[in-house]
Design an enzyme around this catalytic site. Structure first.
Site, PDB file in Angstrom:
ATOM      1  N   GLU A   1       0.875  -1.166   0.000  1.00 47.56           N
ATOM      2  CA  GLU A   1       0.000   0.000   0.000  1.00 47.56           C
ATOM      3  C   GLU A   1       0.920   1.227   0.000  1.00 47.56           C
ATOM      4  OE1 GLU A   1      -2.705   0.297   3.317  1.00 47.56           O
ATOM      5  OE2 GLU A   1      -3.423   2.245   2.617  1.00 47.56           O
TER       6      GLU A   1
ATOM      7  N   ARG B   1       4.875 -12.517   9.972  1.00 53.02           N
ATOM      8  CA  ARG B   1       5.586 -11.303   9.602  1.00 53.02           C
ATOM      9  C   ARG B   1       6.923 -11.246  10.336  1.00 53.02           C
ATOM     10  NH1 ARG B   1       3.622  -6.019   9.882  1.00 53.02           N
ATOM     11  NH2 ARG B   1       1.854  -6.725   8.722  1.00 53.02           N
TER      12      ARG B   1
ATOM     13  N   LYS C   1       4.290   0.942   9.593  1.00 51.06           N
ATOM     14  CA  LYS C   1       4.471   2.173   8.840  1.00 51.06           C
ATOM     15  C   LYS C   1       3.918   3.373   9.599  1.00 51.06           C
ATOM     16  CE  LYS C   1       3.078   0.228   4.958  1.00 51.06           C
ATOM     17  NZ  LYS C   1       2.499   0.062   3.629  1.00 51.06           N
TER      18      LYS C   1
HETATM   19  P1  ATP Z   1       2.649  -2.121   8.115  1.00 51.82           P
HETATM   20  O1  ATP Z   1       1.825  -2.880   9.094  1.00 51.82           O
HETATM   21  O2  ATP Z   1       4.086  -2.050   8.436  1.00 51.82           O
HETATM   22  O3  ATP Z   1       2.083  -0.797   7.771  1.00 51.82           O
HETATM   23  P2  ATP Z   1       1.416  -3.372   5.932  1.00 51.82           P
HETATM   24  O4  ATP Z   1       1.177  -4.819   6.018  1.00 51.82           O
HETATM   25  O5  ATP Z   1       0.266  -2.489   6.158  1.00 51.82           O
HETATM   26  O6  ATP Z   1       2.649  -3.013   6.815  1.00 51.82           O
HETATM   27  P3  ATP Z   1       1.565  -3.295   3.103  1.00 51.82           P
HETATM   28  O7  ATP Z   1       2.055  -2.212   2.244  1.00 51.82           O
HETATM   29  O8  ATP Z   1       0.124  -3.588   3.105  1.00 51.82           O
HETATM   30  O9  ATP Z   1       2.047  -2.966   4.559  1.00 51.82           O
HETATM   31  O10 ATP Z   1       2.409  -4.608   2.859  1.00 51.82           O
HETATM   32  C1  ATP Z   1       2.771  -5.113   1.602  1.00 51.82           C
HETATM   33  C2  ATP Z   1       3.124  -6.556   1.753  1.00 51.82           C
HETATM   34  O11 ATP Z   1       4.215  -6.704   2.658  1.00 51.82           O
HETATM   35  C3  ATP Z   1       1.980  -7.349   2.323  1.00 51.82           C
HETATM   36  O12 ATP Z   1       1.850  -8.555   1.619  1.00 51.82           O
HETATM   37  C4  ATP Z   1       2.372  -7.592   3.748  1.00 51.82           C
HETATM   38  O13 ATP Z   1       1.825  -8.779   4.220  1.00 51.82           O
HETATM   39  C5  ATP Z   1       3.897  -7.632   3.664  1.00 51.82           C
HETATM   40  N1  ATP Z   1       4.500  -7.225   4.928  1.00 51.82           N
HETATM   41  C6  ATP Z   1       4.285  -6.091   5.609  1.00 51.82           C
HETATM   42  N2  ATP Z   1       4.971  -6.074   6.769  1.00 51.82           N
HETATM   43  C7  ATP Z   1       5.651  -7.248   6.819  1.00 51.82           C
HETATM   44  C8  ATP Z   1       6.547  -7.846   7.770  1.00 51.82           C
HETATM   45  N3  ATP Z   1       6.879  -7.233   8.904  1.00 51.82           N
HETATM   46  N4  ATP Z   1       7.043  -9.072   7.487  1.00 51.82           N
HETATM   47  C9  ATP Z   1       6.720  -9.690   6.343  1.00 51.82           C
HETATM   48  N5  ATP Z   1       5.893  -9.193   5.418  1.00 51.82           N
HETATM   49  C10 ATP Z   1       5.351  -7.986   5.641  1.00 51.82           C
HETATM   50 MG    MG Z   2      -1.508  -3.004   4.972  1.00 48.34          MG
END
Ligand code: ATP
Ligand code: MG
Length: 588
Positions: free
Chosen positions: A58, A284, A294
């Site tokens: 995102e 994760r 984020k």
């Molecule tokens: P955050 O919680 O840090 O804001 P998010 O999951 O909202 O992260 P996205 O941009 O939606 O961020 O994530 C893109 C991809 O990266 C998704 O498939 C998500 O599952 C993966 N991802 C995000 N954070 C992690 C992590 N700590 N470890 C492994 N994969 C991750």
């Molecule tokens: Mg997300």
């Protein structure tokens, strides 16, 4: 000040131990449970033997090391099975998204070494299709327009122990729903006044299945579609359909989406997609001494706790890049931590270990004195300069040698001298001898003090001309070897030393209402502005990495370095605590 024999030989020994450990424990492509699933699908020809994954960020912030794990996993699976991996921006929430983030994400994925070729997609490209699919659900009696307020929806949803209550609008006819949904799109209703919901089951034990919201009314300018839309699809609706449109086979996400999988499957089944993608969850990545969300990283940037998303202390890819981490080391790290179902916190020492291992073979060795102490060699002729041969990297002979100037006045590290040394101090002290690396053995004869402060201002030494390195070093051995620079030739540089951004191993634990920012390490950055380095560093190109002997690996900061006056970031120190942990655990 530690009284350990912190000399060149000691680090060399440690590095050798580490190398041995890694060779013994190395398995190039550790297997994981996702491989098992895919291999079974290939065997049964579930997707006609296709493997197609995607990385779906995102664009609401910069990528962090957790994303790197997801990138390595998704692109890695495609490479392993001869498949494809798409880059797709999941841009369904216009309020928090921005092109700045889109650009940074693309740069970061490329820098990590992955390529989506012509498969760059945006969920927003599918807004029209997603809308038409929603009309399809309405006509099939599987979605309805609901006029309850957000609070009421929450209240009607029930809880884990209490079933939900059906919305009074649930029994609207498909025709009425279609009319209202079209008018939602046309902008006839206020933000938040109506939503489109899936008609599933208000008594489902899974709260996500209790008639989840599919569309909301939101007047917000989208970074790609502008003001064309005033209704936006929810992530849980847009995601499975985007996957299906792109013919994804394995939709890999993190474990918090496990409870959303029934909804993922429901949407694809309700819309009758053929051989729909399957969602697979993995744990994760969490790293010790840092935060990964984020939202929290944005807070650190916006509230000025760090200099930006690319502050070298940030766990972002851009921070790591500026810090001098290499994409190879990050990929290696992601490979080694493996893929699991259970959440855990990975020790940051392990990431640092991968960085060291990568840089050990490639980084040229140089000498830089961070806190200089003047040394005058009384018996060395004034005005004489010798250009001594010094190997560039003892681990990699192919890198050759360089010339290092030596003269009567040199600087050594202030902490390498003690007037009253403890027993195992093998560095310089009155009456003792040390070797100056690549040069001669010197002996400290006396100490000159600052008249006002009484502090040691300089050392008067003598050298033994028969002990020049490479020529006659076999003659006599001394226990300590120190790095140094020649006073007349050295260049002044700024050096930035970093420590962990947080002082708590798990800074996310917000105890008794204290914010995570309360766990910030006040000493995470130390700036040293009067360091002296060997002359070759004057022209260090931004982004070039070195090993400063006995201090660690450094990179010429790509942002703050200017022509002729480089600023160096410490990438990582030489001490490898992870190798030690492994040894203590009996694993090494
Ligand atoms: P955050 O919680 O840090 O804001 P998010 O999951 O909202 O992260 P996205 O941009 O939606 O961020 O994530 C893109 C991809 O990266 C998704 O498939 C998500 O599952 C993966 N991802 C995000 N954070 C992690 C992590 N700590 N470890 C492994 N994969 C991750
Ligand atoms: Mg997300």
């Amino acid at each position: 000040m530690p009284a350990t024999p912190n000399t060149v030989q000691n680090y060399k020994k440690e590095n050798e131990e580490v190398s041995r450990y890694m060779t013994e424990n190395r398995s190039d492509h550790p297997s994981n449970f996702i491989h098992d699933i895919i291999e079974e699908d290939l065997r049964t020809k579930k997707y006609n033997s296709r493997v197609h994954t995607r990385f779906p960020p995102e664009p609401n912030g910069y990528l962090h090391i957790g994303h790197a794990k997801s990138i390595c996993l998704n692109f890695g699976l495609a490479a392993r099975y001869g498949g494809l991996c798409n880059l797709r921006f999941d841009d369904t929430n216009p309020a928090k998204e921005d092109v700045e983030y889109v650009d940074s994400i693309m740069a970061d994925v490329k820098w990590l070494g992955f390529d989506w070729d012509d498969r760059l997609f945006y969920a927003s490209d599918y807004f029209e299709k997603l809308y038409l699919y929603a009309e399809q659900l309405i006509m099939a009696g599987k979605a309805y327009v609901c006029d309850l307020s957000p609070d009421q929806i929450r209240e009607y949803r029930g809880t884990l122990t209490r079933p939900g209550k059906e919305s009074p609008y649930r029994s609207r006819t498909p025709e009425e729903n279609l009319d209202l949904f079209r008018r939602m799109r046309a902008g006839e209703f206020e933000d938040g006044s109506r939503v489109l919901r899936a008609k599933i089951d208000m008594t489902s034990p899974n709260l996500n299945m209790r008639d989840p919201v599919l569309y909301r009314i939101l007047r917000a300018t989208h970074h790609r579609t502008g003001d064309r839309w005033c209704i936006y699809p929810m992530y849980d609706y847009a995601h499975p359909i985007s996957d299906a449109i792109e013919k994804i086979t394995h939709s890999i996400c993190t474990c918090e989406f496990e409870d959303h999988r029934p909804l993922y499957d429901w949407s694809l089944e309700a819309l009758k997609f053929e051989s729909p993608p399957q969602q697979i969850e993995f744990a994760r990545l969490n790293l010790s001494y840092t935060v990964m969300s984020k939202r929290k990283l944005r807070q650190l940037v916006e509230q000025g706790y760090v200099s930006g998303w690319d502050d070298p202390r940030m766990p972002t890819i851009s921070g790591f890049r500026r810090r001098g981490y290499t994409p190879e080391a990050i990929r290696d790290f992601c490979d080694r931590i493996g893929v699991a179902k259970a959440n855990s916190i990975v020790d940051i020492a392990m990431l640092e270990h991968c960085i060291r291992e990568d840089l050990n073979l490639r980084a040229p060795r140089v000498m830089a004195v961070l806190r200089p102490l003047k040394v005058v060699i009384d018996n060395y002729p004034e005005g004489r300069v010798e250009y001594l041969d010094a190997e560039i990297n003892p681990e990699n002979a192919e890198m050759g040698t360089r010339k290092v100037p030596f003269s009567r006045v040199v600087y050594i590290e202030r902490e390498d001298f003690l007037e009253d040394p403890p027993k195992k101090f093998f560095r310089l002290s009155p009456g003792r001898e040390v070797r100056l690396k690549h040069a001669y053995i010197i002996k400290c004869d006396s100490v000159v003090r600052d008249e006002k402060t009484g502090e040691v201002a300089e050392l008067r030494c003598t050298y033994d001309p028969d002990t020049r390195s490479g020529i006659s070093s076999e003659v006599r051995k001394v226990k300590g070897t120190l790095h140094w620079v020649s006073a007349d030739h050295a260049v002044k540089v700024e050096v930035r030393l970093y420590d962990q951004l947080f002082s708590k191993e798990n800074p996310d634990e917000e105890k008794e209402g204290a914010l995570f920012t309360a766990n910030l390490n006040p000493n995470s950055l130390e700036r040293l502005t009067s360091c002296l380095a060997e002359p070759g560093l004057a022209g260090a190109k931004p982004g070039t990495r070195y090993q400063f002997m006995r201090h660690g690996y450094f990179v010429a900061d790509p942002v703050d370095s200017s022509e002729g006056s480089p600023v160096f970031n410490r990438i990582v120190s030489l001490k490898d605590s992870w190798a030690k942990i492994q040894k203590a655990d009996g694993k090494g």
